[in-house]
Write a protein that holds these residues in place. Structure first.
Motif, PDB file in Angstrom:
ATOM      1  N   TYR A  22       7.680  65.446  12.089  1.00  0.00           N
ATOM      2  CA  TYR A  22       7.649  66.468  13.135  1.00  0.00           C
ATOM      3  C   TYR A  22       6.280  67.119  13.325  1.00  0.00           C
ATOM      4  CZ  TYR A  22      12.609  65.893  12.483  1.00  0.00           C
ATOM      5  OH  TYR A  22      13.858  65.346  12.375  1.00  0.00           O
ATOM      6  N   VAL A  23       5.291  66.762  12.502  1.00  0.00           N
ATOM      7  CA  VAL A  23       3.992  67.428  12.596  1.00  0.00           C
ATOM      8  C   VAL A  23       3.387  67.219  13.982  1.00  0.00           C
ATOM      9  CG1 VAL A  23       3.508  67.392  10.131  1.00  0.00           C
ATOM     10  CG2 VAL A  23       2.680  65.512  11.570  1.00  0.00           C
ATOM     11  N   PRO A  24       2.698  68.244  14.440  1.00  0.00           N
ATOM     12  CA  PRO A  24       2.488  69.541  13.825  1.00  0.00           C
ATOM     13  C   PRO A  24       3.721  70.446  13.948  1.00  0.00           C
ATOM     14  CG  PRO A  24       1.478  69.512  15.985  1.00  0.00           C
ATOM     15  CD  PRO A  24       2.019  68.126  15.735  1.00  0.00           C
ATOM     16  N   VAL A  25       3.943  71.221  12.913  1.00  0.00           N
ATOM     17  CA  VAL A  25       5.018  72.215  12.883  1.00  0.00           C
ATOM     18  C   VAL A  25       4.366  73.572  12.695  1.00  0.00           C
ATOM     19  CG1 VAL A  25       7.051  73.042  11.628  1.00  0.00           C
ATOM     20  CG2 VAL A  25       6.658  70.571  11.875  1.00  0.00           C
ATOM     21  N   VAL A  26       4.810  74.560  13.466  1.00  0.00           N
ATOM     22  CA  VAL A  26       4.268  75.912  13.356  1.00  0.00           C
ATOM     23  C   VAL A  26       5.387  76.869  12.951  1.00  0.00           C
ATOM     24  CG1 VAL A  26       3.211  77.833  14.609  1.00  0.00           C
ATOM     25  CG2 VAL A  26       2.493  75.498  15.085  1.00  0.00           C
ATOM     26  N   THR A  27       5.089  77.698  11.945  1.00  0.00           N
ATOM     27  CA  THR A  27       6.022  78.745  11.548  1.00  0.00           C
ATOM     28  C   THR A  27       5.353  80.105  11.701  1.00  0.00           C
ATOM     29  OG1 THR A  27       5.383  78.722   9.205  1.00  0.00           O
ATOM     30  CG2 THR A  27       7.174  77.240   9.870  1.00  0.00           C
ATOM     31  N   VAL A  28       6.166  81.099  12.010  1.00  0.00           N
ATOM     32  CA  VAL A  28       5.718  82.495  12.052  1.00  0.00           C
ATOM     33  C   VAL A  28       6.597  83.259  11.077  1.00  0.00           C
ATOM     34  CG1 VAL A  28       5.516  84.596  13.448  1.00  0.00           C
ATOM     35  CG2 VAL A  28       4.938  82.369  14.448  1.00  0.00           C
ATOM     36  N   ASP A  29       5.979  83.864  10.089  1.00  0.00           N
ATOM     37  CA  ASP A  29       6.703  84.604   9.059  1.00  0.00           C
ATOM     38  C   ASP A  29       7.823  83.758   8.458  1.00  0.00           C
ATOM     39  OD1 ASP A  29       5.082  86.888   9.512  1.00  0.00           O
ATOM     40  OD2 ASP A  29       6.348  87.469  11.199  1.00  0.00           O
ATOM     41  N   GLY A  30       7.530  82.455   8.280  1.00  0.00           N
ATOM     42  CA  GLY A  30       8.481  81.548   7.646  1.00  0.00           C
ATOM     43  C   GLY A  30       9.528  80.950   8.565  1.00  0.00           C
ATOM     44  N   VAL A  31       9.535  81.322   9.840  1.00  0.00           N
ATOM     45  CA  VAL A  31      10.520  80.819  10.788  1.00  0.00           C
ATOM     46  C   VAL A  31       9.855  79.783  11.695  1.00  0.00           C
ATOM     47  CG1 VAL A  31      12.106  81.421  12.661  1.00  0.00           C
ATOM     48  CG2 VAL A  31      11.764  83.014  10.749  1.00  0.00           C
ATOM     49  N   GLN A  32      10.427  78.584  11.739  1.00  0.00           N
ATOM     50  CA  GLN A  32       9.843  77.526  12.555  1.00  0.00           C
ATOM     51  C   GLN A  32       9.881  77.911  14.035  1.00  0.00           C
ATOM     52  OE1 GLN A  32      10.945  73.494  11.571  1.00  0.00           O
ATOM     53  NE2 GLN A  32      10.833  72.900  13.717  1.00  0.00           N
ATOM     54  N   GLN A  33       8.730  77.742  14.700  1.00  0.00           N
ATOM     55  CA  GLN A  33       8.605  78.086  16.112  1.00  0.00           C
ATOM     56  C   GLN A  33       8.461  76.868  17.005  1.00  0.00           C
ATOM     57  OE1 GLN A  33       9.026  81.225  17.231  1.00  0.00           O
ATOM     58  NE2 GLN A  33       9.443  81.712  15.099  1.00  0.00           N
ATOM     59  N   GLY A  34       8.084  75.752  16.441  1.00  0.00           N
ATOM     60  CA  GLY A  34       7.938  74.563  17.263  1.00  0.00           C
ATOM     61  C   GLY A  34       7.399  73.401  16.461  1.00  0.00           C
ATOM     62  N   PHE A  35       7.450  72.226  17.086  1.00  0.00           N
ATOM     63  CA  PHE A  35       6.910  71.024  16.465  1.00  0.00           C
ATOM     64  C   PHE A  35       6.484  70.063  17.562  1.00  0.00           C
ATOM     65  CE2 PHE A  35      11.450  70.506  16.938  1.00  0.00           C
ATOM     66  CZ  PHE A  35      11.611  69.206  17.407  1.00  0.00           C
ATOM     67  N   TRP A  36       5.684  69.093  17.199  1.00  0.00           N
ATOM     68  CA  TRP A  36       5.081  68.079  18.070  1.00  0.00           C
ATOM     69  C   TRP A  36       4.121  68.691  19.083  1.00  0.00           C
ATOM     70  CZ3 TRP A  36      10.334  65.370  19.074  1.00  0.00           C
ATOM     71  CH2 TRP A  36      10.655  64.559  17.988  1.00  0.00           C
ATOM     72  N   GLN A  37       4.618  69.495  20.009  1.00  0.00           N
ATOM     73  CA  GLN A  37       3.781  70.141  21.022  1.00  0.00           C
ATOM     74  C   GLN A  37       3.868  71.649  20.799  1.00  0.00           C
ATOM     75  OE1 GLN A  37       2.003  68.448  23.490  1.00  0.00           O
ATOM     76  NE2 GLN A  37       2.685  66.544  22.568  1.00  0.00           N
ATOM     77  N   VAL A  38       2.775  72.270  20.407  1.00  0.00           N
ATOM     78  CA  VAL A  38       2.780  73.710  20.152  1.00  0.00           C
ATOM     79  C   VAL A  38       2.557  74.437  21.472  1.00  0.00           C
ATOM     80  CG1 VAL A  38       1.622  75.592  18.951  1.00  0.00           C
ATOM     81  CG2 VAL A  38       1.981  73.411  17.798  1.00  0.00           C
ATOM     82  N   ASP A  39       3.454  75.357  21.776  1.00  0.00           N
ATOM     83  CA  ASP A  39       3.386  76.147  23.000  1.00  0.00           C
ATOM     84  C   ASP A  39       2.730  77.489  22.672  1.00  0.00           C
ATOM     85  OD1 ASP A  39       3.940  77.882  25.149  1.00  0.00           O
ATOM     86  OD2 ASP A  39       5.891  76.956  25.550  1.00  0.00           O
ATOM     87  N   GLY A  40       1.521  77.698  23.182  1.00  0.00           N
ATOM     88  CA  GLY A  40       0.779  78.919  22.890  1.00  0.00           C
ATOM     89  C   GLY A  40       1.498  80.171  23.351  1.00  0.00           C
ATOM     90  N   ALA A  41       2.143  80.127  24.518  1.00  0.00           N
ATOM     91  CA  ALA A  41       2.868  81.298  25.027  1.00  0.00           C
ATOM     92  C   ALA A  41       4.054  81.629  24.122  1.00  0.00           C
ATOM     93  CB  ALA A  41       3.339  81.043  26.454  1.00  0.00           C
ATOM     94  N   ARG A  42       4.753  80.604  23.664  1.00  0.00           N
ATOM     95  CA  ARG A  42       5.885  80.829  22.764  1.00  0.00           C
ATOM     96  C   ARG A  42       5.413  81.411  21.438  1.00  0.00           C
ATOM     97  NH1 ARG A  42      10.555  76.599  20.728  1.00  0.00           N
ATOM     98  NH2 ARG A  42      11.466  78.047  19.235  1.00  0.00           N
ATOM     99  N   LEU A  43       4.288  80.902  20.926  1.00  0.00           N
ATOM    100  CA  LEU A  43       3.730  81.417  19.678  1.00  0.00           C
ATOM    101  C   LEU A  43       3.347  82.887  19.835  1.00  0.00           C
ATOM    102  CD1 LEU A  43       2.690  81.129  16.793  1.00  0.00           C
ATOM    103  CD2 LEU A  43       0.600  80.118  17.734  1.00  0.00           C
ATOM    104  N   ALA A  44       2.674  83.222  20.920  1.00  0.00           N
ATOM    105  CA  ALA A  44       2.278  84.618  21.169  1.00  0.00           C
ATOM    106  C   ALA A  44       3.499  85.517  21.279  1.00  0.00           C
ATOM    107  CB  ALA A  44       1.426  84.700  22.431  1.00  0.00           C
TER     108      ALA A  44
END
Length: 119
Positions: free
Chosen positions: A87-109
């Protein structure tokens, strides 16, 4: 460093260590460092990880939050590669997965802002 521990690196706003000469005044048990809010799990040679890194770096700089990157293939137990490898790349915020494969900057913010208000 344990396998699940993020590698040191990209930590915007990380607090500096003790000032030179102040070690004698430091308490016996120093406060624990605050872990990065955002973790990017990826691997070398991954073009999606390269793109994700740029997005995470930009959003975290804008939001003034810490982040780090963990190479899933550096875990000698194989647990991170097993969990995140497909699934990489995988992004977590405070330990909670926020996305994988395609990171959405708006969703991360949005995830960073939501956590800041509620947390």
């Amino acid at each position: 460093m344990s396998p699940a521990e993020p590698a040191a690196g990209h930590a915007a706003g990380r607090a500096a260590g003790p000032e030179a000469g102040s070690e004698a005044l430091a308490p016996a048990t120093a406060p624990r460092a605050v872990p990065p809010r955002v973790v990017l799990y990826g691997r070398d040679g991954c073009h999606l990880c390269d793109t994700a890194r740029q997005i995470v770096e930009a959003v975290c700089a804008e939001q003034q939050v810490t982040w780090t990157e963990v190479d899933v293939d550096d875990d000698p137990t194989g647990a991170l590669a097993s969990e995140y490898g497909d699934y990489v790349p995988v992004v977590t915020v405070d330990g909670v997965q926020q996305g994988f494969w395609q990171v959405d900057g708006a969703r991360l913010a949005k995830a960073l802002a939501r956590r800041r208000v509620s947390g």
